[in-house]
Design a protein around this motif. Sequence first.
Motif, PDB file in Angstrom:
ATOM      1  N   ARG A  75     -17.589  34.714  -9.374  1.00  0.00           N
ATOM      2  CA  ARG A  75     -17.117  35.415 -10.314  1.00  0.00           C
ATOM      3  C   ARG A  75     -16.015  36.563  -9.974  1.00  0.00           C
ATOM      4  N   ILE A  76     -15.000  36.198  -9.263  1.00  0.00           N
ATOM      5  CA  ILE A  76     -14.026  37.130  -8.780  1.00  0.00           C
ATOM      6  C   ILE A  76     -12.561  36.587  -9.144  1.00  0.00           C
ATOM      7  N   GLU A 134      -7.963  35.001 -17.033  1.00  0.00           N
ATOM      8  CA  GLU A 134      -9.269  34.339 -16.222  1.00  0.00           C
ATOM      9  C   GLU A 134     -10.443  35.237 -16.299  1.00  0.00           C
ATOM     10  N   VAL A 135     -10.232  36.599 -16.264  1.00  0.00           N
ATOM     11  CA  VAL A 135     -11.493  37.413 -16.248  1.00  0.00           C
ATOM     12  C   VAL A 135     -12.037  37.124 -17.810  1.00  0.00           C
ATOM     13  N   LEU A 136     -11.562  37.184 -18.818  1.00  0.00           N
ATOM     14  CA  LEU A 136     -12.073  36.841 -20.284  1.00  0.00           C
ATOM     15  C   LEU A 136     -12.801  35.364 -20.313  1.00  0.00           C
ATOM     16  N   ALA A 137     -12.175  34.739 -19.406  1.00  0.00           N
ATOM     17  CA  ALA A 137     -12.685  33.184 -19.443  1.00  0.00           C
ATOM     18  C   ALA A 137     -14.106  33.069 -18.916  1.00  0.00           C
ATOM     19  N   LEU A 138     -14.195  34.032 -17.988  1.00  0.00           N
ATOM     20  CA  LEU A 138     -15.544  34.188 -17.555  1.00  0.00           C
ATOM     21  C   LEU A 138     -16.727  34.707 -18.322  1.00  0.00           C
ATOM     22  N   VAL A 139     -16.320  35.505 -19.345  1.00  0.00           N
ATOM     23  CA  VAL A 139     -17.304  36.089 -20.177  1.00  0.00           C
ATOM     24  C   VAL A 139     -17.971  34.994 -20.702  1.00  0.00           C
ATOM     25  N   PRO A 140     -19.326  35.145 -20.912  1.00  0.00           N
ATOM     26  CA  PRO A 140     -20.030  34.253 -21.739  1.00  0.00           C
ATOM     27  C   PRO A 140     -19.954  34.194 -23.433  1.00  0.00           C
TER      28      PRO A 140
END
Length: 64
Positions: A32-33, A58-64
């Motif tokens: 998750r980097i 991409e960071v926002l896409a990692l948020v559940p």
Amino acid sequence: GDDAGTAKALEKMGAKHKNSTAAAAVVDRKNRIVTTPAYMCAEDAAEAWPGIEAMVKEVLALVP
């Protein structure tokens, strides 16, 4: 980025380097980097913006 010296130093510390441009984001989903070489590769803020925007998406896409 694509600086060979930086890549070698990172790999010496155990990281896996991936060449990239200022306009791109690099994602390690397992750990998750998310990062971008925009600040290292861009000549100015306008050139850095696409990479920064890609990284944020991409960071926002990692948020559940």
